[in-house]
Design a protein around this motif. Structure first.
Motif, PDB file in Angstrom:
ATOM      1  N   ARG A  39       0.835  -1.201   0.000  1.00 45.19           N
ATOM      2  CA  ARG A  39       0.000   0.000   0.000  1.00 45.19           C
ATOM      3  C   ARG A  39       0.868   1.249   0.000  1.00 45.19           C
ATOM      4  N   GLY A  40       1.898   1.243   0.833  1.00 45.14           N
ATOM      5  CA  GLY A  40       2.795   2.392   0.900  1.00 45.14           C
ATOM      6  C   GLY A  40       3.526   2.624  -0.408  1.00 45.14           C
ATOM      7  N   ALA A  41       3.986   1.543  -1.034  1.00 47.82           N
ATOM      8  CA  ALA A  41       4.674   1.665  -2.322  1.00 47.82           C
ATOM      9  C   ALA A  41       3.713   2.185  -3.388  1.00 47.82           C
ATOM     10  N   PHE A  42       2.454   1.742  -3.339  1.00 53.32           N
ATOM     11  CA  PHE A  42       1.452   2.237  -4.288  1.00 53.32           C
ATOM     12  C   PHE A  42       1.300   3.754  -4.139  1.00 53.32           C
ATOM     13  N   VAL A  43       1.153   4.233  -2.914  1.00 50.18           N
ATOM     14  CA  VAL A  43       0.984   5.668  -2.676  1.00 50.18           C
ATOM     15  C   VAL A  43       2.211   6.424  -3.181  1.00 50.18           C
ATOM     16  N   ARG A  44       3.399   5.945  -2.836  1.00 49.06           N
ATOM     17  CA  ARG A  44       4.622   6.649  -3.251  1.00 49.06           C
ATOM     18  C   ARG A  44       4.761   6.661  -4.779  1.00 49.06           C
ATOM     19  N   ARG A  45       4.536   5.511  -5.406  1.00 48.94           N
ATOM     20  CA  ARG A  45       4.737   5.421  -6.859  1.00 48.94           C
ATOM     21  C   ARG A  45       3.622   6.096  -7.660  1.00 48.94           C
ATOM     22  N   LYS A  46       2.392   5.779  -7.354  1.00 50.28           N
ATOM     23  CA  LYS A  46       1.267   6.197  -8.190  1.00 50.28           C
ATOM     24  C   LYS A  46       0.687   7.558  -7.832  1.00 50.28           C
ATOM     25  N   LEU A  47       0.654   7.905  -6.557  1.00 50.20           N
ATOM     26  CA  LEU A  47       0.047   9.168  -6.163  1.00 50.20           C
ATOM     27  C   LEU A  47       1.064  10.291  -5.998  1.00 50.20           C
ATOM     28  N   LEU A  48       2.321   9.934  -5.682  1.00 51.38           N
ATOM     29  CA  LEU A  48       3.353  10.943  -5.492  1.00 51.38           C
ATOM     30  C   LEU A  48       4.436  10.882  -6.572  1.00 51.38           C
ATOM     31  N   CYS A  49       4.281   9.961  -7.527  1.00 50.89           N
ATOM     32  CA  CYS A  49       5.244   9.797  -8.634  1.00 50.89           C
ATOM     33  C   CYS A  49       6.673   9.651  -8.139  1.00 50.89           C
ATOM     34  N   ASP A  50       6.852   8.917  -7.075  1.00 50.43           N
ATOM     35  CA  ASP A  50       8.161   8.649  -6.493  1.00 50.43           C
ATOM     36  C   ASP A  50       8.681   7.358  -7.117  1.00 50.43           C
ATOM     37  N   PRO A  51       9.770   7.423  -7.887  1.00 51.98           N
ATOM     38  CA  PRO A  51      10.240   6.232  -8.600  1.00 51.98           C
ATOM     39  C   PRO A  51      10.964   5.235  -7.688  1.00 51.98           C
ATOM     40  N   ILE A  52      10.219   4.574  -6.832  1.00 51.68           N
ATOM     41  CA  ILE A  52      10.810   3.587  -5.922  1.00 51.68           C
ATOM     42  C   ILE A  52      11.137   2.332  -6.726  1.00 51.68           C
ATOM     43  N   ALA A  53      12.373   1.947  -6.683  1.00 47.56           N
ATOM     44  CA  ALA A  53      12.790   0.732  -7.391  1.00 47.56           C
ATOM     45  C   ALA A  53      12.476  -0.490  -6.533  1.00 47.56           C
ATOM     46  N   PRO A  54      12.219  -1.627  -7.171  1.00 49.74           N
ATOM     47  CA  PRO A  54      12.029  -2.859  -6.389  1.00 49.74           C
ATOM     48  C   PRO A  54      13.309  -3.195  -5.625  1.00 49.74           C
ATOM     49  N   ALA A  55      13.165  -3.942  -4.545  1.00 51.78           N
ATOM     50  CA  ALA A  55      14.337  -4.346  -3.772  1.00 51.78           C
ATOM     51  C   ALA A  55      15.302  -5.112  -4.674  1.00 51.78           C
ATOM     52  N   ARG A  56      16.576  -4.758  -4.600  1.00 52.10           N
ATOM     53  CA  ARG A  56      17.584  -5.429  -5.434  1.00 52.10           C
ATOM     54  C   ARG A  56      18.003  -6.730  -4.775  1.00 52.10           C
TER      55      ARG A  56
END
Length: 160
Positions: A24-41
């Motif tokens: 849910r947090g990643a969804f908010v950061r990526r989709k609503l705040l356009c924060d390009p969070i990369a998947p865990a390496r």
């Protein structure tokens, strides 16, 4: 009080039938705040590290996820991912039966407990000052007031 988009089951259950504050947090950061969070390496995490923490009746979901993601290289990204996921948790909990409270959700088998839910977070939205947020409705209000979110939504076509 309704929480808009962030109170919808389709958003809150982004990982399928079980809830995940991280997704849910990643969804908010990526989709609503356009924060390009990369998947865990994979080279930075050990095998199985991405799996949800084991259920523990003496710990809340937030406590389990915090313990799992606050160590090592995880904390850098999870410092921005976890807060919106934890803030939106209360909306899900309020939909669960309270009397009598089952030890698991019948439809999914997901285990639950009666520990209090802490949906208060401090989250960076605009600039460097943290915004204090309480629950999913507060998260929605904070995002709606955020210049970063308004710019992101306009770029995504949400604002037009």
């Amino acid at each position: 009080m309704r929480g808009g988009l962030l109170s919808r089951a389709a958003i809150l259950l982004t990982s399928g039938e079980q809830t995940s504050p991280i997704r849910r947090g990643a969804f908010v950061r990526r989709k609503l705040l356009c924060d390009p969070i990369a998947p865990a390496r994979s080279e930075l995490v050990s095998p199985g590290a991405i799996q949800p923490p084991a259920f523990n009746s003496g710990m809340t979901s937030r406590q389990r996820w915090t313990a799992k993601t606050s160590q090592g290289g995880c904390s850098a990204c999870h410092g921005s991912i976890n807060p919106p996921g934890f803030a939106s948790r209360i909306t899900i909990a309020s939909a669960l039966p309270r009397h009598p409270r089952p030890s698991s959700i019948p439809a999914t088998g997901m285990k639950v407990n009666d520990l209090p839910i802490d949906s208060k977070v401090d989250m960076l939205l605009d600039g460097t000052a943290a915004t204090h947020i309480e629950g999913g409705v507060g998260l929605g209000d904070a995002i709606a007031a955020s210049e970063v979110a308004q710019t992101a939504s306009a770029g995504n076509g949400f604002g037009s």
